[in-house]
Scaffold this active site. Structure first.
Site, short mmCIF file in Angstrom:
data_model
loop_
_atom_site.label_atom_id
_atom_site.label_comp_id
_atom_site.label_asym_id
_atom_site.label_seq_id
_atom_site.Cartn_x
_atom_site.Cartn_y
_atom_site.Cartn_z
N LEU A 53 7.21 8.64 3.09
CA LEU A 53 7.79 7.99 1.92
C LEU A 53 9.09 8.71 1.59
O LEU A 53 9.17 9.94 1.74
CB LEU A 53 6.85 8.07 0.71
CG LEU A 53 5.49 7.36 0.83
CD1 LEU A 53 4.66 7.65 -0.42
CD2 LEU A 53 5.68 5.87 1.02
N ASP A 54 10.11 7.98 1.15
CA ASP A 54 11.35 8.60 0.72
C ASP A 54 11.04 9.66 -0.34
O ASP A 54 10.07 9.55 -1.10
CB ASP A 54 12.30 7.57 0.10
CG ASP A 54 12.85 6.61 1.13
OD1 ASP A 54 12.65 6.83 2.34
OD2 ASP A 54 13.49 5.62 0.71
N ARG A 55 11.90 10.66 -0.42
CA ARG A 55 11.68 11.75 -1.37
C ARG A 55 11.48 11.23 -2.80
O ARG A 55 10.61 11.72 -3.53
CB ARG A 55 12.88 12.70 -1.34
CG ARG A 55 12.72 13.92 -2.21
CD ARG A 55 13.90 14.87 -2.04
NE ARG A 55 13.59 16.18 -2.57
CZ ARG A 55 14.14 17.31 -2.16
NH1 ARG A 55 15.04 17.28 -1.20
NH2 ARG A 55 13.80 18.46 -2.69
#
Length: 217
Positions: A53-55
């Site tokens: 997942l993106d940060r």
């Protein structure tokens, strides 16, 4: 010290946790900060993330405790046999109650862009509620291209609340510090037991507060 993880599901083969926003899924060469592996280690767990997942994206993240389970789960991703549902707040749209976005996506130096030379990408959406400035949307990520949901919505003219990377100068009236995107549900057949799993990551308090603000009339 890494942020504490909420465990959503755990058995002898796999683990699903709710990753908080701001945490890296894995170590990245150009980014610093706590990673999911750090947080798992603090809990005494040795598991490997099967996807990322993106940060700035929170929510359900699937991990495997052993190599054979990891390979089986990766095969589910490749076969698109694992359903991934996200929650989002989109500015100025969509106008239709449900639909598909199919722009092909190319990745270049950490940035995704719509390009005819890119890989096919499919995002499905369903509007859950409408506000004066933003709509609450359930999003199904059918393919898993880099930044796919964020790019598809921004390119369609409905950037997500808090989007800065792809918003193309569109004003965000909420000035939210991170993108309003949350990995909401994972639905799949357990590769070892055959059980049908549907695992939900509840919205964190900060997104519940944003939702109330965005949908207020």
């Amino acid at each position: 010290m890494a942020a504490k993880l909420e465990i959503l599901h755990r058995d002898e083969h796999l683990l699903v946790v709710s990753k908080p926003a701001g945490m890296l899924s894995t170590a990245a060469p150009r980014e610093q900060g706590p990673t999911l592996l750090d947080a798992l280690a603090e809990l005494g767990l040795r598991a490997t993330p099967v996807h990322r997942l993106d940060r700035d994206v929170s929510g359900a993240l699937l991990c495997a405790f052993d190599a054979s389970t990891r390979e089986a789960l990766e095969e589910l991703f490749r076969e698109r046999a694992l359903r991934k549902l996200y929650w989002a707040l989109a500015l100025m749209g969509p106008k239709r109650d449900s639909g598909e976005i199919k722009y092909p996506i190319a990745e270049e130096r950490g940035l995704a862009r719509v390009s005819a030379a890119g890989k096919s990408a499919l995002t499905r959406y369903r509007v859950l509620a409408r506000g004066l400035r933003a709509n609450e949307v359930e999003v199904e990520l059918v393919t898993g291209r880099y930044n796919q949901i964020r790019l598809h919505f921004a390119h369609s003219g409905w950037p997500l609340v808090g989007e800065r990377k792809y918003a193309r100068g569109k004003e965000d009236p909420f000035r939210y510090p991170r993108v309003a995107l949350h990995a909401w549900k994972l639905e799949f057949t357990h590769p070892r037991t055959g059980a049908q799993l549907s695992i939900e990551a509840p919205l964190p308090a900060e997104l519940l507060a944003l939702r109330e603000q965005a949908l207020a009339r």
